[in-house]
Design a protein around this motif. Structure first.
Motif, PDB file in Angstrom:
ATOM      1  N   LYS A 221       0.811  -1.236   0.000  1.00 36.02           N
ATOM      2  CA  LYS A 221       0.000   0.000   0.000  1.00 36.02           C
ATOM      3  C   LYS A 221       0.832   1.268   0.000  1.00 36.02           C
ATOM      4  CE  LYS A 221      -4.026  -1.157   2.846  1.00 36.02           C
ATOM      5  NZ  LYS A 221      -4.630  -0.839   4.132  1.00 36.02           N
ATOM      6  N   GLY A 232       5.267   9.059   4.753  1.00 34.50           N
ATOM      7  CA  GLY A 232       4.206   8.197   5.309  1.00 34.50           C
ATOM      8  C   GLY A 232       2.889   8.944   5.273  1.00 34.50           C
ATOM      9  N   SER A 233       2.030   8.662   6.235  1.00 32.71           N
ATOM     10  CA  SER A 233       0.743   9.383   6.268  1.00 32.71           C
ATOM     11  C   SER A 233       1.034  10.870   6.348  1.00 32.71           C
ATOM     12  CB  SER A 233      -0.066   8.991   7.506  1.00 32.71           C
ATOM     13  OG  SER A 233      -0.335   7.624   7.505  1.00 32.71           O
ATOM     14  N   TRP A 271      -9.720   8.035   3.548  1.00 28.62           N
ATOM     15  CA  TRP A 271     -11.038   7.876   2.907  1.00 28.62           C
ATOM     16  C   TRP A 271     -11.583   9.253   2.489  1.00 28.62           C
ATOM     17  CZ3 TRP A 271     -16.130   9.309   3.753  1.00 28.62           C
ATOM     18  CH2 TRP A 271     -17.114   8.559   3.101  1.00 28.62           C
TER      19      TRP A 271
HETATM   20  N1  EPU Z   1      -8.973   4.429   2.782  1.00 35.55           N
HETATM   21  C1  EPU Z   1      -9.601   4.732   1.613  1.00 35.55           C
HETATM   22  N2  EPU Z   1      -8.827   5.232   0.587  1.00 35.55           N
HETATM   23  C2  EPU Z   1      -7.510   5.426   0.698  1.00 35.55           C
HETATM   24  C3  EPU Z   1      -6.877   5.123   1.914  1.00 35.55           C
HETATM   25  C4  EPU Z   1      -7.633   4.615   2.952  1.00 35.55           C
HETATM   26  O1  EPU Z   1     -10.809   4.568   1.460  1.00 35.55           O
HETATM   27  O2  EPU Z   1      -6.894   5.876  -0.271  1.00 35.55           O
HETATM   28  C5  EPU Z   1      -9.761   3.810   3.875  1.00 35.55           C
HETATM   29  C6  EPU Z   1      -9.399   2.345   4.033  1.00 35.55           C
HETATM   30  O3  EPU Z   1     -10.159   1.524   3.203  1.00 35.55           O
HETATM   31  C7  EPU Z   1      -9.686   2.083   5.487  1.00 35.55           C
HETATM   32  C8  EPU Z   1      -9.388   3.427   6.135  1.00 35.55           C
HETATM   33  O4  EPU Z   1      -9.406   4.404   5.111  1.00 35.55           O
HETATM   34  O5  EPU Z   1     -11.038   1.765   5.682  1.00 35.55           O
HETATM   35  C9  EPU Z   1      -8.070   3.437   6.892  1.00 35.55           C
HETATM   36  O6  EPU Z   1      -7.007   3.120   5.988  1.00 35.55           O
HETATM   37  P1  EPU Z   1      -5.712   2.300   6.448  1.00 35.55           P
HETATM   38  O7  EPU Z   1      -6.123   1.065   7.150  1.00 35.55           O
HETATM   39  O8  EPU Z   1      -4.824   2.162   5.254  1.00 35.55           O
HETATM   40  O9  EPU Z   1      -5.019   3.180   7.550  1.00 35.55           O
HETATM   41  P2  EPU Z   1      -4.875   4.749   7.734  1.00 35.55           P
HETATM   42  O10 EPU Z   1      -5.836   5.229   8.751  1.00 35.55           O
HETATM   43  O11 EPU Z   1      -4.927   5.395   6.393  1.00 35.55           O
HETATM   44  C10 EPU Z   1      -3.173   4.593   9.703  1.00 35.55           C
HETATM   45  C11 EPU Z   1      -1.843   5.217  10.062  1.00 35.55           C
HETATM   46  C12 EPU Z   1      -0.700   4.540   9.299  1.00 35.55           C
HETATM   47  C13 EPU Z   1      -0.687   3.068   9.683  1.00 35.55           C
HETATM   48  C14 EPU Z   1      -2.059   2.467   9.336  1.00 35.55           C
HETATM   49  C15 EPU Z   1      -2.156   1.051   9.837  1.00 35.55           C
HETATM   50  C16 EPU Z   1      -2.307   7.527  10.643  1.00 35.55           C
HETATM   51  C17 EPU Z   1      -2.231   8.954  10.219  1.00 35.55           C
HETATM   52  N3  EPU Z   1      -1.875   6.638   9.749  1.00 35.55           N
HETATM   53  O12 EPU Z   1      -3.387   4.847   8.331  1.00 35.55           O
HETATM   54  O13 EPU Z   1       0.517   5.125   9.729  1.00 35.55           O
HETATM   55  O14 EPU Z   1       0.339   2.370   8.987  1.00 35.55           O
HETATM   56  O15 EPU Z   1      -3.120   3.202   9.995  1.00 35.55           O
HETATM   57  O16 EPU Z   1      -2.218   1.062  11.230  1.00 35.55           O
HETATM   58  O17 EPU Z   1      -2.732   7.243  11.764  1.00 35.55           O
HETATM   59  C18 EPU Z   1       2.127   6.813   9.197  1.00 35.55           C
HETATM   60  O18 EPU Z   1       1.794   7.378  10.236  1.00 35.55           O
HETATM   61  O19 EPU Z   1       2.996   7.283   8.450  1.00 35.55           O
HETATM   62  C19 EPU Z   1       1.424   5.597   8.788  1.00 35.55           C
HETATM   63  C20 EPU Z   1       1.652   5.012   7.614  1.00 35.55           C
END
Ligand code: EPU
Length: 342
Positions: A221, A232-233, A271
């Motif tokens: 991803k 990252g995020s 999202w």
């Molecule tokens: N989603 C979308 N479209 C996208 C991206 C995400 O619809 O383009 C939806 C996904 O389907 C999911 C939700 O958003 O339902 C969350 O997505 P994901 O599980 O990929 O995690 P995230 O909330 O986007 C957070 C952390 C990440 C960490 C992941 C896994 C933050 C800011 N980010 O991302 O941390 O790896 O969870 O725990 O809290 C970082 O901080 O650099 C980082 C990568």
């Protein structure tokens, strides 16, 4: 200790921004650090602490002393029936350290594999992924306190760890983290409840396999900074009041959300960005990654001005559609090496 001048920081920040530092020094010990701080005072320079450069946005010129933390070493301190305590130099590479803990059969950090950066930066924003935050496994943080000019040990409960936050963010010019003391488990207590992690593990519920699957999910991803410079995020997942959330979910029933303490709800910034049409979209040379909309990528030779133009456009579109403000995660520096509000 060798203080260099006019140093290009592009290789030292994972967003690969061109940034020339007027002064730069690499420190490998607390003595080096004290000398560097003396130099900064004598020359009336601010100090910009550089760790892995994976959570920062730098301007094109910085008039300051950039201090790169390169304190190495891993030392076992103590153990009991359940855990081992280890002291780790701030300059150790985070991912290599995580892999090492697994080979030592020490457990807890496997969910945090492949996060870029160095050990010393891990407590600052309490790095977290796949249901684990590093603060859960930190016993204390050793720092050089610039205010009292002495070394201190700050216990985990006094670090006030919360989502992407700690006291080190509140007071960025006070402490220089030199070592982190981890308390790791001898028997794995796997956290596999995040998303599809459990399914990905199939029937091998070992910590080794957990680490392997986390690496696999991240690689599928998230862009490799060597190929697509990124931090990252780029935004934090917003935490909003339950009342505000109720109005939002009524309009957008599919919004991914996670209940929080104190009548708050965390919502998925990725999202919101995706739904605002930004997934895979670019402005100039900067855009949101096509596989994970939360990650901003420098696709060419962008400057901080270009990065700002893109992230502000994303913030504006998300706010217009959802009424939610997205807060950037990386730290923004000004040309005097000081942290600025976004
Ligand atoms: N989603 C979308 N479209 C996208 C991206 C995400 O619809 O383009 C939806 C996904 O389907 C999911 C939700 O958003 O339902 C969350 O997505 P994901 O599980 O990929 O995690 P995230 O909330 O986007 C957070 C952390 C990440 C960490 C992941 C896994 C933050 C800011 N980010 O991302 O941390 O790896 O969870 O725990 O809290 C970082 O901080 O650099 C980082 C990568």
């Amino acid at each position: 200790m060798n203080i260099e001048s006019q140093v290009q920081l592009k290789p030292f920040n994972t967003l690969s921004l061109n940034s020339i530092a007027s002064h730069y020094v690499k420190i490998q010990s607390i003595v080096d650090l004290q000398q560097a701080l003396q130099f900064s005072k004598a020359h009336d320079l601010n100090v910009l602490l550089l760790s892995g450069g994976s959570n920062m946005m730098l301007p094109e010129h910085i008039h300051a002393l950039v201090v790169a933390i390169d304190i190495q070493g891993i030392e076992f301190l103590s153990e009991d029936a359940e855990s081992k305590t280890i002291k780790v130099g701030a300059g150790q590479v985070w991912h290599d350290f995580v892999l090492w803990t697994t080979t030592q059969q020490l457990y807890g950090l496997q969910n945090l594999a492949l996060i870029p950066g160095l050990v010393g930066a891990s407590p600052v924003q309490n790095i977290g992924a796949y249901g684990v935050e590093v603060g859960e496994f930190i016993q204390s943080v050793e720092v050089y306190d610039r205010q009292s000019a002495q070394t201190l040990s700050i216990q985990a409960q006094d670090c006030h760890f919360s989502y992407r936050h700690s006291i080190f963010k509140d007071d960025p010019d006070r402490y220089v983290i030199t070592h982190v003391i981890f308390k790791l488990l001898k028997h794995a207590d796997l956290k596999v409840n995040y998303g599809d992690l459990k399914d990905a593990m199939m029937d091998d519920m070992s910590a080794e396999n957990l680490q392997k699957q986390v690496i696999h999910i991240r690689q599928s991803k998230l862009p490799d900074p060597n190929e697509y410079p990124n931090v990252g995020s780029f935004f934090k997942n917003p935490i909003i009041k339950q009342q505000e959330f109720s109005q939002l979910i009524a309009k957008f029933p599919n919004i991914p959300h996670y209940p929080q303490a104190g009548n708050h709800v965390k919502i998925a910034a990725g999202w919101l960005i995706d739904q605002s049409g930004w997934k895979g979209k670019q402005l100039n040379q900067v855009g949101m990654f096509h596989k994970q909309a939360l990650v901003l990528v420098n696709y060419a030779d962008a400057t901080l001005t270009d990065v700002r133009a893109t992230y502000q456009a994303v913030q504006k579109d998300v706010f217009e559609k959802f009424g939610v403000h997205l807060e950037p995660e990386p730290v923004l520096y000004n040309k005097l090496g000081l942290i600025e509000n976004h």
